[in-house]
Motif scaffolding. Structure first.
Motif, PDB file in Angstrom:
ATOM      1  N   PRO A   9      63.860  81.763 -29.678  1.00  0.00           N
ATOM      2  CA  PRO A   9      62.742  82.670 -29.928  1.00  0.00           C
ATOM      3  C   PRO A   9      61.772  82.681 -28.755  1.00  0.00           C
ATOM      4  O   PRO A   9      61.873  81.859 -27.834  1.00  0.00           O
ATOM      5  N   ASN A  10      60.827  83.623 -28.769  1.00  0.00           N
ATOM      6  CA  ASN A  10      59.795  83.659 -27.735  1.00  0.00           C
ATOM      7  C   ASN A  10      59.074  82.318 -27.677  1.00  0.00           C
ATOM      8  O   ASN A  10      58.750  81.715 -28.698  1.00  0.00           O
ATOM      9  N   GLY A  11      58.828  81.842 -26.445  1.00  0.00           N
ATOM     10  CA  GLY A  11      58.147  80.572 -26.280  1.00  0.00           C
ATOM     11  C   GLY A  11      59.047  79.358 -26.385  1.00  0.00           C
ATOM     12  O   GLY A  11      58.550  78.225 -26.392  1.00  0.00           O
ATOM     13  N   TYR A  32      65.979  79.988 -35.157  1.00  0.00           N
ATOM     14  CA  TYR A  32      65.130  81.159 -35.370  1.00  0.00           C
ATOM     15  C   TYR A  32      64.294  81.080 -36.648  1.00  0.00           C
ATOM     16  O   TYR A  32      63.534  81.999 -36.947  1.00  0.00           O
ATOM     17  N   ASN A  33      64.490  80.011 -37.404  1.00  0.00           N
ATOM     18  CA  ASN A  33      63.712  79.782 -38.621  1.00  0.00           C
ATOM     19  C   ASN A  33      63.836  80.937 -39.617  1.00  0.00           C
ATOM     20  O   ASN A  33      62.850  81.373 -40.213  1.00  0.00           O
ATOM     21  N   LEU A  34      65.048  81.440 -39.764  1.00  0.00           N
ATOM     22  CA  LEU A  34      65.344  82.425 -40.794  1.00  0.00           C
ATOM     23  C   LEU A  34      66.834  82.360 -41.095  1.00  0.00           C
ATOM     24  O   LEU A  34      67.634  81.976 -40.237  1.00  0.00           O
ATOM     25  N   PRO A  35      67.220  82.728 -42.320  1.00  0.00           N
ATOM     26  CA  PRO A  35      68.639  82.637 -42.675  1.00  0.00           C
ATOM     27  C   PRO A  35      69.460  83.709 -41.982  1.00  0.00           C
ATOM     28  O   PRO A  35      69.041  84.861 -41.884  1.00  0.00           O
ATOM     29  N   VAL A  36      70.613  83.318 -41.451  1.00  0.00           N
ATOM     30  CA  VAL A  36      71.534  84.272 -40.832  1.00  0.00           C
ATOM     31  C   VAL A  36      72.926  84.034 -41.396  1.00  0.00           C
ATOM     32  O   VAL A  36      73.221  82.980 -41.972  1.00  0.00           O
TER      33      VAL A  36
END
Length: 278
Positions: free
Chosen positions: A42-44, A241-245
């Motif tokens: 992710p960004n950062g 990414y701290n989200l489900p994929v």
């Protein structure tokens, strides 16, 4: 056959001035020669910072970097420019230069202070123009090209530099499908010529399509590194990414989908089956 390592990172830590937050922390990994390695996160997460460290434009506060046997932070810039090149995400194109003249800027590491390109340099530039499919544009002003054409020209300028390692910051961002395909083909041809490519991308599917190895970063720390199919897993990507994929496989390569995208795909398939049934 075991690939040799061309980039070695040992315990890299870096923070920007006036910041106590480390952009990269305890980063240790080796990048194999003549392969494509994708940096994702992710960004950062530290992707661009890592590229700047590899170029020698930043110096780590902790750890060490070896690039083809050189420390980029202390090696003369001219020497490093023959080893490592950069395709930036946002290039500033000089006014008044044709595409060919812009490409010849890539020969600077091989020319003296007041030197000018010769016939050999021009032949290298012509070959790079052909490699990216811009033969019909060489005498046009670089600023007159479309965004996708400029990106191809930027890659060609880096090819003209003849680096052994090429860093590419989001090389397919904002490109249409045709130009994205040309960029992918160009990257694969470079590796066939034994150039090592490291690219950053926000899109795991770009990495899945082109990269041999993948690196996942989050908060400046290494989440996973290794062969792309082993790295791009649902667990690793969800953590990064701290989200489900969801990860499925198409033609032997992982394809990454958000849950909403998977639901939409199922609806399309079900609609198609219902229509076939009628």
């Amino acid at each position: 056959m075991i690939n040799q390592s061309i980039i070695i990172l040992q315990g890299i830590g870096f923070h920007y001035p006036k910041s106590n937050h480390f952009s990269l922390q305890s980063l240790t990994m080796t990048i194999p020669k003549s392969r494509i390695t994708a940096l994702l996160g992710p960004n950062g997460s530290g992707k661009t910072t890592l590229l700047l460290l590899l170029l020698g434009w930043l110096k780590p506060q902790q750890g060490s970097i070896q690039i083809d046997g050189c420390d980029p932070a202390v090696t003369p810039r001219c020497k490093m420019s023959r080893v490592i090149g950069l395709v930036p995400q946002n290039e500033t194109y000089p006014l008044g230069l044709t595409v060919l003249q812009y490409l010849l800027l890539g020969r600077a590491p091989y020319l003296g202070l007041l030197g000018s390109p010769g016939g050999g340099d021009r032949r290298i530039a012509q070959a790079a123009i052909a490699a990216v499919g811009l033969e019909g544009f060489k005498n046009r002003p670089i600023t007159s090209l479309s965004g996708g054409e400029r990106q191809l020209a930027t890659i060609a300028r880096a090819i003209v530099q003849e680096p052994r390692i090429l860093l590419m910051d989001e090389p397919t961002a904002h490109l249409d499908l045709a130009n994205k395909h040309r960029v992918m083909e160009t990257i694969n041809r470079l590796v066939e010529q034994e150039v090592t490519v490291m690219l950053t991308t926000h899109d795991p599917n770009v990495a899945a399509e082109v990269a041999d190895e993948a690196v996942l970063l989050r908060g400046g720390r290494l989440v996973a590194f290794g062969p792309t199919p082993q790295v791009l897993t649902e667990e690793n990507l969800s953590l990064t990414y701290n989200l489900p994929v969801l990860v499925t496989e198409v033609w032997g390569r992982p394809v990454v989908l958000l849950h909403s995208e998977m639901s939409a795909c199922r609806e399309v398939v079900q609609a198609g089956r219902a229509e076939d049934g009628n």
